[in-house]
Write an enzyme that holds these catalytic residues in place. Structure first.
Site, PDB file in Angstrom:
ATOM      1  N   HIS A 204     -23.088  32.086  45.023  1.00  0.00           N
ATOM      2  CA  HIS A 204     -22.587  30.734  45.327  1.00  0.00           C
ATOM      3  C   HIS A 204     -22.827  29.729  44.206  1.00  0.00           C
ATOM      4  CE1 HIS A 204     -26.301  28.436  46.738  1.00  0.00           C
ATOM      5  NE2 HIS A 204     -26.783  29.663  46.698  1.00  0.00           N
ATOM      6  N   CYS A 327     -33.247  22.763  48.133  1.00  0.00           N
ATOM      7  CA  CYS A 327     -34.082  22.990  49.306  1.00  0.00           C
ATOM      8  C   CYS A 327     -35.046  21.836  49.554  1.00  0.00           C
ATOM      9  CB  CYS A 327     -34.845  24.308  49.164  1.00  0.00           C
ATOM     10  SG  CYS A 327     -35.474  24.588  47.537  1.00  0.00           S
TER      11      CYS A 327
END
Ligand SMILES: Cc1ncc(COP(=O)(O)O)c(C=O)c1O
Length: 385
Positions: A204, A327
Protein backbone atom coordinates in the site's frame (compact mmCIF):
# COMPACT_ATOMS: atom_id res chain seq x y z
CA UNK A 1 -16.27 22.37 -1.68
CA UNK A 2 -12.60 23.12 -1.08
CA UNK A 3 -10.18 21.31 -3.37
CA UNK A 4 -8.66 18.38 -1.47
CA UNK A 5 -4.91 17.79 -1.72
CA UNK A 6 -3.56 14.45 -0.55
CA UNK A 7 0.02 14.76 0.69
CA UNK A 8 0.21 11.79 3.06
CA UNK A 9 1.46 9.14 0.65
CA UNK A 10 4.00 7.80 3.14
CA UNK A 11 1.01 6.73 5.25
CA UNK A 12 -0.70 5.09 2.31
CA UNK A 13 -1.23 5.60 -1.42
CA UNK A 14 -4.24 5.24 -3.71
CA UNK A 15 -4.32 1.99 -5.69
CA UNK A 16 -3.43 2.69 -9.32
CA UNK A 17 -6.07 1.90 -11.93
CA UNK A 18 -3.80 -0.69 -13.60
CA UNK A 19 -3.34 -2.43 -10.24
CA UNK A 20 -7.07 -2.32 -9.58
CA UNK A 21 -7.82 -3.86 -12.98
CA UNK A 22 -5.18 -6.56 -12.48
CA UNK A 23 -6.77 -7.52 -9.15
CA UNK A 24 -10.41 -7.43 -10.23
CA UNK A 25 -10.77 -10.96 -11.75
CA UNK A 26 -9.29 -12.52 -8.61
CA UNK A 27 -12.26 -11.35 -6.53
CA UNK A 28 -14.94 -12.70 -8.82
CA UNK A 29 -13.84 -15.16 -11.51
CA UNK A 30 -10.52 -16.62 -10.38
CA UNK A 31 -11.51 -16.93 -6.76
CA UNK A 32 -10.35 -20.49 -6.04
CA UNK A 33 -8.30 -21.44 -2.99
CA UNK A 34 -4.71 -21.65 -4.30
CA UNK A 35 -4.20 -24.89 -2.35
CA UNK A 36 -7.18 -26.65 -3.96
CA UNK A 37 -6.55 -29.39 -6.52
CA UNK A 38 -9.29 -28.46 -9.02
CA UNK A 39 -8.94 -25.99 -11.87
CA UNK A 40 -10.20 -23.04 -9.80
CA UNK A 41 -7.42 -23.69 -7.32
CA UNK A 42 -4.85 -24.25 -10.02
CA UNK A 43 -5.67 -20.91 -11.66
CA UNK A 44 -5.30 -19.07 -8.37
CA UNK A 45 -2.09 -20.95 -7.59
CA UNK A 46 -0.70 -20.02 -10.99
CA UNK A 47 -1.45 -16.34 -10.30
CA UNK A 48 0.36 -16.55 -6.95
CA UNK A 49 3.46 -18.09 -8.48
CA UNK A 50 3.46 -15.60 -11.37
CA UNK A 51 3.27 -12.79 -8.79
CA UNK A 52 6.10 -14.37 -6.79
CA UNK A 53 8.33 -14.55 -9.88
CA UNK A 54 7.53 -10.97 -10.74
CA UNK A 55 8.30 -9.65 -7.23
CA UNK A 56 11.51 -11.70 -7.18
CA UNK A 57 12.57 -10.21 -10.54
CA UNK A 58 11.91 -6.65 -9.31
CA UNK A 59 14.17 -7.27 -6.29
CA UNK A 60 16.89 -9.30 -8.02
CA UNK A 61 15.91 -12.35 -5.94
CA UNK A 62 14.83 -15.94 -6.59
CA UNK A 63 11.11 -16.81 -6.47
CA UNK A 64 11.86 -19.29 -3.67
CA UNK A 65 13.09 -16.36 -1.57
CA UNK A 66 9.81 -14.40 -1.68
CA UNK A 67 7.12 -14.96 0.98
CA UNK A 68 3.80 -13.11 0.99
CA UNK A 69 2.46 -11.57 4.19
CA UNK A 70 -0.26 -9.17 5.34
CA UNK A 71 2.00 -6.11 5.13
CA UNK A 72 5.11 -4.38 6.45
CA UNK A 73 4.32 -4.95 10.12
CA UNK A 74 3.98 -8.68 9.64
CA UNK A 75 7.09 -8.94 7.47
CA UNK A 76 9.11 -7.10 10.12
CA UNK A 77 7.69 -9.24 12.93
CA UNK A 78 8.31 -12.44 11.03
CA UNK A 79 11.87 -11.49 10.15
CA UNK A 80 12.93 -10.46 13.65
CA UNK A 81 11.15 -13.20 15.57
CA UNK A 82 12.34 -15.81 13.15
CA UNK A 83 16.00 -14.89 13.60
CA UNK A 84 15.57 -14.79 17.37
CA UNK A 85 14.05 -18.27 17.25
CA UNK A 86 16.57 -19.85 14.92
CA UNK A 87 19.77 -18.13 16.11
CA UNK A 88 18.98 -17.65 19.81
CA UNK A 89 21.05 -20.73 20.66
CA UNK A 90 24.33 -19.10 19.62
CA UNK A 91 23.78 -15.42 20.44
CA UNK A 92 21.50 -12.99 22.26
CA UNK A 93 22.52 -9.60 20.84
CA UNK A 94 20.42 -7.67 18.33
CA UNK A 95 21.45 -4.32 16.83
CA UNK A 96 19.00 -1.87 15.31
CA UNK A 97 18.55 1.91 15.23
CA UNK A 98 16.61 4.35 17.38
CA UNK A 99 14.75 5.67 14.30
CA UNK A 100 13.09 2.42 13.18
CA UNK A 101 9.34 2.14 12.73
CA UNK A 102 7.41 0.76 15.70
CA UNK A 103 6.88 -2.50 13.76
CA UNK A 104 10.57 -3.10 14.48
CA UNK A 105 10.99 -1.21 17.78
CA UNK A 106 8.01 -2.79 19.55
CA UNK A 107 9.03 -6.25 18.33
CA UNK A 108 12.52 -5.64 19.70
CA UNK A 109 11.00 -4.55 23.03
CA UNK A 110 9.22 -7.88 23.15
CA UNK A 111 12.40 -9.80 22.29
CA UNK A 112 14.26 -7.83 24.92
CA UNK A 113 11.70 -8.92 27.53
CA UNK A 114 12.52 -12.49 26.44
CA UNK A 115 16.20 -12.05 27.27
CA UNK A 116 17.69 -10.68 24.04
CA UNK A 117 20.07 -7.74 24.41
CA UNK A 118 19.03 -4.95 22.08
CA UNK A 119 21.35 -2.10 21.11
CA UNK A 120 19.76 0.85 19.29
CA UNK A 121 22.24 2.90 17.26
CA UNK A 122 21.88 6.66 17.46
CA UNK A 123 21.54 8.46 14.12
CA UNK A 124 23.35 11.63 13.09
CA UNK A 125 21.38 14.88 13.27
CA UNK A 126 20.34 14.19 9.69
CA UNK A 127 18.86 10.79 10.52
CA UNK A 128 21.69 8.71 9.07
CA UNK A 129 23.26 5.60 10.63
CA UNK A 130 27.01 5.52 10.16
CA UNK A 131 28.69 2.23 9.24
CA UNK A 132 31.38 3.08 11.83
CA UNK A 133 28.84 3.16 14.67
CA UNK A 134 27.51 -0.21 13.51
CA UNK A 135 31.04 -1.60 13.37
CA UNK A 136 31.68 -0.53 16.95
CA UNK A 137 28.45 -2.13 18.19
CA UNK A 138 28.91 -5.54 16.52
CA UNK A 139 30.07 -8.41 18.71
CA UNK A 140 30.56 -12.18 18.16
CA UNK A 141 27.17 -12.87 19.78
CA UNK A 142 25.25 -10.50 17.43
CA UNK A 143 22.63 -12.64 15.72
CA UNK A 144 20.73 -9.89 13.94
CA UNK A 145 21.12 -6.36 12.61
CA UNK A 146 17.93 -4.59 11.48
CA UNK A 147 18.19 -1.18 9.80
CA UNK A 148 15.52 0.54 7.73
CA UNK A 149 16.36 1.58 4.17
CA UNK A 150 14.43 4.85 4.27
CA UNK A 151 12.95 6.55 7.30
CA UNK A 152 9.21 7.16 7.39
CA UNK A 153 9.39 10.44 9.33
CA UNK A 154 12.29 12.37 7.79
CA UNK A 155 12.92 10.34 4.62
CA UNK A 156 16.64 9.75 5.24
CA UNK A 157 18.09 6.96 3.08
CA UNK A 158 20.68 4.69 4.65
CA UNK A 159 23.70 3.32 2.82
CA UNK A 160 22.45 -0.26 3.12
CA UNK A 161 25.24 -1.70 0.99
CA UNK A 162 27.92 -0.22 3.26
CA UNK A 163 26.07 -1.34 6.41
CA UNK A 164 25.66 -4.88 5.01
CA UNK A 165 29.37 -4.99 4.23
CA UNK A 166 30.24 -4.09 7.82
CA UNK A 167 27.92 -6.83 9.12
CA UNK A 168 29.29 -9.52 6.82
CA UNK A 169 32.92 -8.51 7.40
CA UNK A 170 32.36 -8.86 11.13
CA UNK A 171 30.71 -12.29 10.92
CA UNK A 172 28.91 -13.94 8.01
CA UNK A 173 26.34 -15.74 10.17
CA UNK A 174 24.91 -12.46 11.57
CA UNK A 175 21.60 -11.90 9.76
CA UNK A 176 20.97 -8.49 8.20
CA UNK A 177 17.32 -7.43 7.93
CA UNK A 178 16.18 -4.31 6.12
CA UNK A 179 12.79 -2.67 6.56
CA UNK A 180 12.33 -1.33 3.02
CA UNK A 181 8.66 -0.41 3.48
CA UNK A 182 9.18 3.27 2.60
CA UNK A 183 11.88 2.59 0.02
CA UNK A 184 10.30 -0.11 -2.15
CA UNK A 185 8.85 1.35 -5.31
CA UNK A 186 10.80 4.61 -4.91
CA UNK A 187 14.42 3.46 -4.80
CA UNK A 188 16.00 0.67 -6.88
CA UNK A 189 16.45 -2.45 -4.75
CA UNK A 190 18.63 -5.38 -5.73
CA UNK A 191 18.96 -7.68 -2.74
CA UNK A 192 22.11 -9.40 -4.10
CA UNK A 193 23.82 -6.13 -4.84
CA UNK A 194 22.88 -4.75 -1.41
CA UNK A 195 24.02 -7.95 0.34
CA UNK A 196 20.99 -8.25 2.65
CA UNK A 197 19.49 -11.45 4.09
CA UNK A 198 15.94 -10.35 4.84
CA UNK A 199 13.92 -7.46 3.45
CA UNK A 200 10.36 -6.30 4.20
CA UNK A 201 8.01 -4.39 1.92
CA UNK A 202 4.35 -3.38 1.86
CA UNK A 203 2.12 -2.93 -1.21
CA UNK A 204 0.00 0.00 0.00
CA UNK A 205 3.00 2.34 0.09
CA UNK A 206 3.50 2.13 -3.69
CA UNK A 207 -0.04 2.20 -5.13
CA UNK A 208 -0.84 -1.41 -4.31
CA UNK A 209 -3.61 -2.64 -1.99
CA UNK A 210 -3.57 -2.51 1.80
CA UNK A 211 -3.07 -5.63 3.86
CA UNK A 212 -0.47 -7.34 1.70
CA UNK A 213 3.31 -7.35 1.88
CA UNK A 214 6.31 -9.49 1.15
CA UNK A 215 9.37 -10.74 2.94
CA UNK A 216 12.52 -11.56 0.98
CA UNK A 217 14.50 -14.21 2.85
CA UNK A 218 17.82 -15.40 1.52
CA UNK A 219 18.83 -17.84 4.14
CA UNK A 220 17.47 -21.32 3.32
CA UNK A 221 16.45 -22.18 6.87
CA UNK A 222 14.73 -18.81 7.33
CA UNK A 223 12.11 -17.67 7.90
CA UNK A 224 11.08 -20.05 10.63
CA UNK A 225 7.44 -21.05 10.72
CA UNK A 226 5.51 -18.00 11.87
CA UNK A 227 1.84 -18.89 11.74
CA UNK A 228 0.95 -22.51 12.14
CA UNK A 229 -1.92 -24.15 10.33
CA UNK A 230 -2.33 -25.34 6.77
CA UNK A 231 1.32 -24.82 5.88
CA UNK A 232 0.96 -22.23 3.10
CA UNK A 233 3.99 -20.20 1.95
CA UNK A 234 6.15 -23.33 2.04
CA UNK A 235 5.23 -24.04 5.61
CA UNK A 236 6.36 -20.59 6.78
CA UNK A 237 3.08 -18.74 7.03
CA UNK A 238 -0.17 -20.60 7.23
CA UNK A 239 -3.44 -19.08 6.09
CA UNK A 240 -5.23 -18.96 2.73
CA UNK A 241 -3.31 -16.57 0.54
CA UNK A 242 -4.79 -13.18 -0.35
CA UNK A 243 -4.70 -13.86 -4.11
CA UNK A 244 -6.11 -10.49 -5.32
CA UNK A 245 -3.84 -8.61 -2.92
CA UNK A 246 -0.75 -10.54 -3.97
CA UNK A 247 -1.54 -10.02 -7.66
CA UNK A 248 -1.99 -6.30 -6.85
CA UNK A 249 1.30 -6.13 -4.97
CA UNK A 250 3.19 -7.65 -7.89
CA UNK A 251 1.52 -5.34 -10.42
CA UNK A 252 2.18 -2.26 -8.29
CA UNK A 253 5.85 -3.17 -7.87
CA UNK A 254 6.22 -3.83 -11.61
CA UNK A 255 4.64 -0.45 -12.36
CA UNK A 256 6.89 1.33 -9.87
CA UNK A 257 10.07 -0.38 -11.02
CA UNK A 258 9.34 0.24 -14.71
CA UNK A 259 8.78 3.94 -14.00
CA UNK A 260 11.66 4.91 -11.73
CA UNK A 261 12.27 8.00 -13.88
CA UNK A 262 8.98 9.32 -12.46
CA UNK A 263 10.71 9.69 -9.11
CA UNK A 264 12.64 12.64 -10.61
CA UNK A 265 9.29 14.41 -10.98
CA UNK A 266 8.50 13.68 -7.34
CA UNK A 267 11.86 15.07 -6.32
CA UNK A 268 11.21 18.27 -8.29
CA UNK A 269 7.87 18.79 -6.51
CA UNK A 270 9.49 17.93 -3.16
CA UNK A 271 12.21 20.52 -3.71
CA UNK A 272 9.64 23.19 -4.64
CA UNK A 273 7.79 22.34 -1.45
CA UNK A 274 10.96 22.56 0.65
CA UNK A 275 11.97 25.90 -0.89
CA UNK A 276 8.45 27.28 -0.48
CA UNK A 277 7.77 26.24 3.12
CA UNK A 278 11.16 27.11 4.55
CA UNK A 279 10.66 30.73 3.42
CA UNK A 280 8.48 31.11 6.53
CA UNK A 281 10.76 32.04 9.46
CA UNK A 282 11.06 29.32 12.11
CA UNK A 283 10.26 26.49 9.68
CA UNK A 284 13.14 24.06 9.20
CA UNK A 285 13.62 21.00 7.03
CA UNK A 286 14.53 17.85 8.95
CA UNK A 287 16.65 15.00 7.63
CA UNK A 288 19.49 15.13 5.12
CA UNK A 289 19.65 17.59 2.22
CA UNK A 290 20.51 14.92 -0.36
CA UNK A 291 20.04 11.31 0.71
CA UNK A 292 16.28 11.58 1.09
CA UNK A 293 13.23 9.87 -0.38
CA UNK A 294 12.14 11.58 -3.61
CA UNK A 295 8.62 12.27 -2.36
CA UNK A 296 9.11 13.06 1.31
CA UNK A 297 9.79 16.33 3.12
CA UNK A 298 9.45 16.87 6.87
CA UNK A 299 9.68 20.08 8.82
CA UNK A 300 9.78 21.31 12.36
CA UNK A 301 7.78 24.44 12.98
CA UNK A 302 8.75 26.69 15.86
CA UNK A 303 6.20 28.34 18.09
CA UNK A 304 3.10 26.25 17.32
CA UNK A 305 3.26 23.61 20.07
CA UNK A 306 2.11 20.24 18.75
CA UNK A 307 1.94 19.85 14.97
CA UNK A 308 -1.48 18.23 15.44
CA UNK A 309 -2.96 21.80 15.51
CA UNK A 310 -1.34 22.62 12.17
CA UNK A 311 -2.37 19.28 10.66
CA UNK A 312 -5.98 19.98 11.73
CA UNK A 313 -5.85 23.47 10.26
CA UNK A 314 -4.40 22.14 7.01
CA UNK A 315 -7.15 19.53 6.95
CA UNK A 316 -9.79 22.28 7.29
CA UNK A 317 -8.27 23.83 4.15
CA UNK A 318 -8.37 20.49 2.34
CA UNK A 319 -4.73 19.44 2.73
CA UNK A 320 -3.90 15.98 4.13
CA UNK A 321 -0.53 15.98 5.92
CA UNK A 322 0.82 14.11 8.92
CA UNK A 323 3.23 14.27 11.80
CA UNK A 324 5.26 11.27 10.68
CA UNK A 325 4.03 7.83 11.59
CA UNK A 326 0.45 7.03 10.59
CA UNK A 327 -0.02 4.78 13.60
CA UNK A 328 0.71 7.69 15.97
CA UNK A 329 -0.68 10.44 13.73
CA UNK A 330 -3.11 11.81 16.30
CA UNK A 331 -0.60 11.64 19.14
CA UNK A 332 0.75 14.87 20.60
CA UNK A 333 3.88 13.09 21.74
CA UNK A 334 7.26 14.11 20.38
CA UNK A 335 8.48 11.99 17.49
CA UNK A 336 10.95 9.33 18.72
CA UNK A 337 12.79 9.76 15.43
CA UNK A 338 13.39 13.49 15.90
CA UNK A 339 14.26 13.01 19.58
CA UNK A 340 16.89 10.43 18.56
CA UNK A 341 18.22 12.91 15.99
CA UNK A 342 18.80 15.38 18.83
CA UNK A 343 15.78 17.70 18.48
CA UNK A 344 14.30 19.18 21.65
CA UNK A 345 11.02 17.81 23.02
CA UNK A 346 9.23 20.97 21.84
CA UNK A 347 10.54 20.90 18.26
CA UNK A 348 10.04 17.14 18.01
CA UNK A 349 6.35 17.74 18.84
CA UNK A 350 6.04 20.24 16.02
CA UNK A 351 7.02 17.92 13.19
CA UNK A 352 5.05 18.05 9.97
CA UNK A 353 5.42 15.58 7.10
CA UNK A 354 4.31 15.95 3.51
CA UNK A 355 4.68 12.97 1.18
CA UNK A 356 4.15 13.26 -2.55
CA UNK A 357 3.05 10.63 -5.08
CA UNK A 358 2.94 10.53 -8.86
CA UNK A 359 -0.65 11.78 -8.69
CA UNK A 360 0.28 15.13 -7.12
CA UNK A 361 0.73 18.23 -9.27
CA UNK A 362 2.79 21.41 -9.24
CA UNK A 363 -0.47 23.37 -8.76
CA UNK A 364 -1.20 21.46 -5.57
CA UNK A 365 2.26 22.18 -4.19
CA UNK A 366 1.86 25.85 -5.09
CA UNK A 367 -1.54 26.00 -3.36
CA UNK A 368 0.04 24.60 -0.19
CA UNK A 369 3.05 26.92 -0.37
CA UNK A 370 0.71 29.92 -0.78
CA UNK A 371 -1.54 29.08 2.16
CA UNK A 372 1.20 27.89 4.56
CA UNK A 373 2.57 31.18 6.00
CA UNK A 374 -0.94 32.35 6.92
CA UNK A 375 -1.69 29.13 8.79
CA UNK A 376 1.54 29.23 10.77
CA UNK A 377 0.90 32.89 11.63
CA UNK A 378 -2.63 32.06 12.79
CA UNK A 379 -1.41 29.26 15.08
CA UNK A 380 1.42 31.30 16.53
CA UNK A 381 -1.00 34.14 17.28
CA UNK A 382 -3.40 31.70 18.98
CA UNK A 383 -0.58 30.23 21.05
CA UNK A 384 0.54 33.66 22.24
CA UNK A 385 -2.94 34.96 22.99
C1 LIG B 1 9.19 2.03 7.76
C2 LIG B 1 7.90 1.30 7.96
N1 LIG B 1 7.93 0.02 8.38
C3 LIG B 1 6.80 -0.68 8.57
C4 LIG B 1 5.56 -0.12 8.36
C5 LIG B 1 4.33 -0.93 8.56
O1 LIG B 1 3.77 -1.30 7.33
P1 LIG B 1 2.24 -1.78 7.20
O2 LIG B 1 1.40 -0.55 7.31
O3 LIG B 1 2.15 -2.40 5.84
O4 LIG B 1 2.00 -2.76 8.28
C6 LIG B 1 5.48 1.22 7.95
C7 LIG B 1 4.17 1.88 7.76
O5 LIG B 1 4.04 3.08 7.84
C8 LIG B 1 6.69 1.94 7.74
O6 LIG B 1 6.67 3.22 7.34
Amino acid sequence: MTQRIYLDNAATTPVSSAVFEAMRPYFTEIFGNPSAIHSYGQEAHKALETARRSVAKCLGALSSEIFFTSGGTESDNWALRSVAETCGSWGRRIISSAIEHNAVLKTLEKLSSQGFEVTLLKPTQDGLISPESLKRALSPDTILVSIMMANNVVGSIQDIKALAKVVKESQSRTVFHVDAVQAAGYLPINVRDLGVDLLSLSAHKFHGPKGVGALFAKIPRLPASYMTGGGQERGGRSGTENTPGIVGLAKALEEAVSGFERTNELATLRDELIAGLTRTPGVFLTGPKNNRLPGLASFVVEGIGSSVYLINLLNERGVAASSGAACSASSREASHVLRAMGYSEELASGTLRFSISRYNTAQEIKALVDMFPGLVKELRAQKNS
